[in-house]
Scaffold this active site. Structure first.
Site, PDB file in Angstrom:
ATOM      1  N   CYS A 105      60.760  15.115  30.517  1.00 26.18           N
ATOM      2  CA  CYS A 105      60.508  14.221  31.651  1.00 26.18           C
ATOM      3  C   CYS A 105      60.473  12.753  31.241  1.00 26.18           C
ATOM      4  O   CYS A 105      60.517  11.871  32.090  1.00 26.18           O
ATOM      5  CB  CYS A 105      59.203  14.596  32.331  1.00 26.18           C
ATOM      6  SG  CYS A 105      59.273  16.233  33.056  1.00 26.18           S
TER       7      CYS A 105
ATOM      8  N   HIS B 232      56.838   8.474  36.320  1.00 27.47           N
ATOM      9  CA  HIS B 232      57.447   9.796  36.443  1.00 27.47           C
ATOM     10  C   HIS B 232      56.696  10.549  37.534  1.00 27.47           C
ATOM     11  O   HIS B 232      55.471  10.573  37.544  1.00 27.47           O
ATOM     12  CB  HIS B 232      57.356  10.530  35.098  1.00 27.47           C
ATOM     13  CG  HIS B 232      57.660  11.980  35.222  1.00 27.47           C
ATOM     14  ND1 HIS B 232      58.757  12.442  35.915  1.00 27.47           N
ATOM     15  CD2 HIS B 232      56.993  13.092  34.778  1.00 27.47           C
ATOM     16  CE1 HIS B 232      58.758  13.761  35.878  1.00 27.47           C
ATOM     17  NE2 HIS B 232      57.702  14.180  35.204  1.00 27.47           N
TER      18      HIS B 232
ATOM     19  N   ASN C 103      58.939  17.342  41.268  1.00 26.35           N
ATOM     20  CA  ASN C 103      59.151  16.794  39.918  1.00 26.35           C
ATOM     21  C   ASN C 103      60.594  17.069  39.495  1.00 26.35           C
ATOM     22  O   ASN C 103      60.963  18.215  39.251  1.00 26.35           O
ATOM     23  CB  ASN C 103      58.160  17.468  38.961  1.00 26.35           C
ATOM     24  CG  ASN C 103      58.307  17.005  37.520  1.00 26.35           C
ATOM     25  OD1 ASN C 103      59.280  16.355  37.157  1.00 26.35           O
ATOM     26  ND2 ASN C 103      57.341  17.353  36.689  1.00 26.35           N
TER      27      ASN C 103
END
Ligand code: ACO
Length: 328
Positions: free
Chosen positions: A113, A255, A285
């Protein structure tokens, strides 16, 4: 020489799934998911769509907006932890071919990520060193193909999508420039977010390896605690290094893993939560794609003008973490 983000683009698959639809697959509810994460929807790739298929339209949009043709791209970077193929070839090579880029270096950046943040720092250093003039960086992910759709603790959290930027040289007196990033890793936490089998450590053995061991596994609490402290520390250190106060920041682009992580970090540091751009409700996500998708939305929504000070911040499997500081 400085480097700047010249343009941004994004693409998400057409299929959009609400939490209520997920509740028909696993024992969960819209109320639980939204209250624990801030997520309402996620977009899911089709059966025949891989990471490169999402990357290409995002990259085309960024290249068109920068006015850069395929023959002008020197380096293709793809940040992904869900590549088209296992290990080789890189998804960057697939993207380079699909875009008709005739001759460019191409490589994947694997920092889960945090991949876009690592990729942007790689692009910046190539450009400022004079080793490339136009770097195409794409964050692209299809987590729907690696999550365990029987595990409610993970499958509700992720979505698919791609975002891209073109990084170019910037004049010393130009308002737009990327400053050196802060990158970090804590490999001792590798098993808190990983796919335990299918690599060279624990190979896939037909008939023996359970299917769940090939899918993503996560210790949510451990990652949550790591994430909150890391978001605060990364932003603090980036600002301190550059003699800046939080008040100078126009936008934090975090993020998008969990709205609660973002809110908890802002609260812990005493920072204005409204300066954190959050769009997790729509996309969930999307790992390395989440920051460029957010940047694209901010660009299209008129939130970005030259000279705006942005901080990106991210964390993920590795464990990795990092942040970029840039004037748009
Ligand atoms: N629906 C309903 N109930 C659920 C669900 C669900 N989808 N998921 C878990 N629960 C239940 C659990 O079973 C547990 O029930 P129990 O107490 O009866 O056992 C209860 O809810 C609480 O579970 P916790 O795991 O303690 O819930 P928590 O409040 O920690 O929230 C979450 C879980 C949202 C996963 C949180 O820990 C988190 O966000 N962690 C960080 C994850 C993250 O950001 N990962 C991505 C990193 S980026 C990358 O590299 C991919």
């Amino acid at each position: 020489m400085n480097a700047r983000i010249a343009s941004v683009g994004a693409h998400v698959p057409a299929r959009r799934m609400h939490n209520n639809e997920l509740a028909q697959i696993v024992d969960t509810s819209d109320e639980w998911i939204y209250s624990h994460t801030g997520i309402h929807y996620r977009h899911l790739a089709a059966e025949d769509e891989a990471a490169s298929d999402l990357a290409v339209p995002a990259a085309r949009q960024a290249m068109e907006r920068a006015g850069v043709g395929p023959e002008e791209i020197d380096l293709v970077l793809v940040a992904t932890s869900t590549p088209d193929y296992v290990g080789l070839p890189s998804t960057a090579c697939v993207v380079q071919d699909k875009l008709g880029i005739p001759a460019a270096g191409a490589m994947d950046v694997m920092a889960a990520c945090t991949g876009f943040i690592y990729g942007l720092e790689t692009a910046r250093t190539y450009v400022t060193a004079g080793a490339a003039r136009n770097v195409l960086l794409v964050g692209t992910e299809v987590y729907s193909k690696i999550v365990n759709w029987e595990d409610r603790r993970t499958c509700v959290l992720f979505g698919d999508g791609a975002g891209a930027v073109v990084v170019q040289p910037a004049a010393d007196d130009a308002p737009s420039r990327i400053l050196p990033a802060l990158l970090g890793s804590r490999g001792s936490g590798a098993d808190s977010l990983y796919r335990s089998h299918g690599g060279t450590r624990n190979q896939y053995v037909p008939g023996q390896t359970p299917e769940a061991d090939l899918k993503l596994k996560m210790d949510g609490r451990r990652v949550y605690n790591f994430a909150v402290s890391t978001v605060v520390e990364t932003i603090r250190r980036l600002l301190e290094r550059n003699d800046l106060e939080f008040d100078a920041v126009d936008w934090v682009v975090p993020h998008q893993a969990n709205e609660r992580i973002i809110a908890a970090a802002a609260k812990r540091a005493g920072w204005d939560r409204e300066r954190f751009y959050v769009n997790i409700a729509e996309y969930a996500n999307t790992s390395a794609a989440s920051i460029p998708i957010a940047l694209n939305e901010m660009f299209e929504g008129g939130h970005l003008s030259p000279g705006r000070l942005l901080v990106t911040v991210g964390f993920g499997s590795g464990l990795t973490y990092g942040g970029n500081l840039l004037y748009w």
